[in-house]
Scaffold this motif. Sequence first.
Motif, PDB file in Angstrom:
ATOM      1  N   GLN A 145       8.026 -20.071 -18.822  1.00 40.76           N
ATOM      2  CA  GLN A 145       7.318 -19.721 -19.949  1.00 40.76           C
ATOM      3  C   GLN A 145       7.378 -20.910 -21.066  1.00 40.76           C
ATOM      4  N   LEU A 146       8.634 -21.229 -21.006  1.00 37.39           N
ATOM      5  CA  LEU A 146       8.550 -22.157 -22.213  1.00 37.39           C
ATOM      6  C   LEU A 146       8.013 -23.431 -21.968  1.00 37.39           C
ATOM      7  N   ALA A 147       8.083 -24.034 -20.671  1.00 37.70           N
ATOM      8  CA  ALA A 147       7.490 -25.189 -20.178  1.00 37.70           C
ATOM      9  C   ALA A 147       5.903 -25.271 -20.419  1.00 37.70           C
ATOM     10  N   SER A 148       5.534 -23.966 -19.920  1.00 32.71           N
ATOM     11  CA  SER A 148       4.082 -23.757 -20.138  1.00 32.71           C
ATOM     12  C   SER A 148       3.515 -23.718 -21.394  1.00 32.71           C
ATOM     13  N   LEU A 149       4.483 -23.111 -22.288  1.00 30.27           N
ATOM     14  CA  LEU A 149       3.746 -23.115 -23.784  1.00 30.27           C
ATOM     15  C   LEU A 149       3.902 -24.530 -24.344  1.00 30.27           C
ATOM     16  N   MET A 150       5.034 -25.459 -23.997  1.00 27.11           N
ATOM     17  CA  MET A 150       4.811 -26.731 -24.675  1.00 27.11           C
ATOM     18  C   MET A 150       3.826 -27.475 -23.972  1.00 27.11           C
ATOM     19  N   GLN A 151       3.743 -27.360 -22.699  1.00 29.00           N
ATOM     20  CA  GLN A 151       2.388 -27.960 -22.239  1.00 29.00           C
ATOM     21  C   GLN A 151       1.041 -27.746 -23.035  1.00 29.00           C
ATOM     22  N   VAL A 152       1.005 -26.486 -23.461  1.00 33.60           N
ATOM     23  CA  VAL A 152      -0.133 -26.019 -24.141  1.00 33.60           C
ATOM     24  C   VAL A 152      -0.284 -26.777 -25.434  1.00 33.60           C
ATOM     25  N   LEU A 153       0.976 -26.658 -26.118  1.00 34.06           N
ATOM     26  CA  LEU A 153       1.083 -27.210 -27.304  1.00 34.06           C
ATOM     27  C   LEU A 153       0.770 -28.718 -27.393  1.00 34.06           C
ATOM     28  N   GLN A 154       0.878 -29.330 -26.200  1.00 35.46           N
ATOM     29  CA  GLN A 154       0.989 -30.941 -26.155  1.00 35.46           C
ATOM     30  C   GLN A 154       1.906 -31.565 -26.839  1.00 35.46           C
ATOM     31  N   LEU A 155       3.352 -30.872 -26.643  1.00 33.89           N
ATOM     32  CA  LEU A 155       4.364 -31.472 -27.300  1.00 33.89           C
ATOM     33  C   LEU A 155       4.853 -32.911 -26.602  1.00 33.89           C
ATOM     34  N   GLU A 156       5.231 -33.855 -27.350  1.00 34.14           N
ATOM     35  CA  GLU A 156       5.635 -35.130 -26.731  1.00 34.14           C
ATOM     36  C   GLU A 156       6.905 -34.979 -25.810  1.00 34.14           C
TER      37      GLU A 156
END
Length: 521
Positions: free
Chosen positions: A448-459
Motif C-alpha cells: 500500500q505504501l509503495a502504491s501510494l508513493m507512486q500515485v503521489l509521484q514521489l522522487e
Amino acid sequence: MPPGAAPAQDRRPQWPARLEAYLGVLRPLKEKSALREVQERELLLSFISVNSGGISEYPLLETQQQSIVNLLCRRTDHPADSLLRRLAGNFPVLLNRLDKETASGDETATAQTTAQLRNTEALLLKSVQGMVYAMGLTTDNFEELIMRHFGAPGLAQFGEILKTHEFDQGFWNEFVERFIAQHVAEGYDQLTSAGKFHLSKDGQQIIVRFLFDDVLATLHDSPGHIDQTRVQKAFATASAVTPERIAVRKVVQACLLKGLGFLPGDLLLEHLESAAFIVCMDPVAGSLVKAMQARAGGKTPAAAPEAGDAQAEDKHALPFLMEQAVALALGAVRVLSQSREHFLAALATLRSDELEAVRSLAQGLSIESLELTLFYLLESAFVGLLRDKAREEGGKVLVKTAAQRRCPLPAVEALATRGLSRIRKNQLFTADSARADMLLFKTRTPQQLASLMQVLQLEEPLQATIRALWDNAPFRRDFLVVIDLAQVARTTQNVKAKLAELLTKFGALHAPTQPVPGAQE
C-alpha cells in the motif's frame, strides 16, 4: 589481546600448586574407593575453586557461582553435554594416571600425561569461560533493560532475584512473575482507576480502548541509566560491524560450524551466531585468526608455549586453538539454550503461536532483541488479562489488538527539504492522538505504501527515505475490548444492566468523566 577481548588476567596459582590441589582432592577419594561419579564431581568443584582467578568476569554472587558448578557437574541429556562430560570424565582419569607415573619415576610418560592433563584443564577452563560470558551478558543486558523501563525500583527487584535464585527455572519463573504478570496486573489497575482508556460506540458495538503507551507508562516513575559492564563492552566490540571484526567472526563461525557439527542442526543454527560472538569476546579468537593466517601463509606451526608465558595462547598449535574455541562455544550454548528453554517454560500461560513468536524474537543477545521480547510479553500478558475477563462472556465480548506504524515527527518534517510537501505529507501520515511527537503511517502494508508513493509521484530518493522510515518504524499498539450489543440483547432482557456489568468488569465505569455511549439503548 585482540580488540574486543574481555580482560583475562590469569590470577590462578602456578601449575605445580594447581596440580597439588587436584591431587589433594583425588587421593583421599581413592583411599575411600569413591565412585567415579563422586570423584568427577569433587574434582570439578576443586577445579572451579582453583581456577576461578583465571576466568574473566567470574561471578561474585554465590547463586551464580553455584549455577556454574551445576552446569559443569550435573549430567543431563543436553547435546552439548556429550563433549563437556568427556572432558570432565578425562580429567580424573589423567590425574590418576599422572599420580601413578610420577610415583613410578617414568619421566617420559609423566611428561606426556602432564601435557594431556594441562590441555584438558585448558579446555575445561574455556568451557566455563563460555558459561560465564553467556550468563554475565544475559543478566547484564536484562539489568540495563530493566533500568531503562522499570527504573531503580525494578533494578532493585531484579538484583534481589539474582541474589536469591540460581540461574535456572526458578529464576525465570520469578522474573516473569515480577516483571510481566505483576506489573501488567498493577498497570491495568492504574489505568482503569485513573480513567486511562477510551470509550466509544461504533454501530452496535461498545469499544473500550487501552493504549500500550499507557501500559508502558505505568512501569516506572522515570527512566534510568546504568553504565555498560566490561562484558557488555566486550560484546559490543566483538559484534562491531567493521571489516576487522567481521573477518574474525567469519573465521570463528567457520571453525564452530565444523567443531559443533555433532549438535542437532536446529540447535546449532539457533545459537551459532550468538556463540560466535561470545567466542570473539575471548583472546582465543584473535589467536585462532593469527594461526589461520599463518597457515595460509605457509608458516610452520608455533612451538608449544612455555609455562607462564604471557603470550602462551598465541603459541598454541592451530588444532588446539580450534578445540578451545569449540569448548568456549559449547559452554555458551549450554547456558543460552537452557536459559531460553527455562524462559519459555516460565511463559506457560501463552498460546503456542505466542511462544513461537517469543522464540523468534529472543534469538539475539542484543539489548534491542531483549527489548522487543519484553514489549511482546507485556502486550501478550495485557491481552491475556483482558481475555481472562472476557472468557465467560462468549460472543458478547471480543478482545482485539490493533497495530499501526508510527514515525517521529521531526524525522518526517526533515523530509520537507527533500520534496515532501504538506499535501504529500498529509496523504502519507496522520496525527497520532496518543503521542504529539509522533505521526502514524496511513498505509498498513508495504505494498500500500509503495502504491501510494507512486500515485503521489514521489522522487525515488524520497521514496527510499520513506521506505527506510517504514522499515524502522515502531508500532503504536492498542488493545480493544469490543462489546457486541446485538449479542448482549440475545442473551438478556435488560441490556442496560448487562452493559453496565460488562463495563464494570473491564474497569470502564470507574471514570466518572467518561460517558457510556449506548447505555440508554
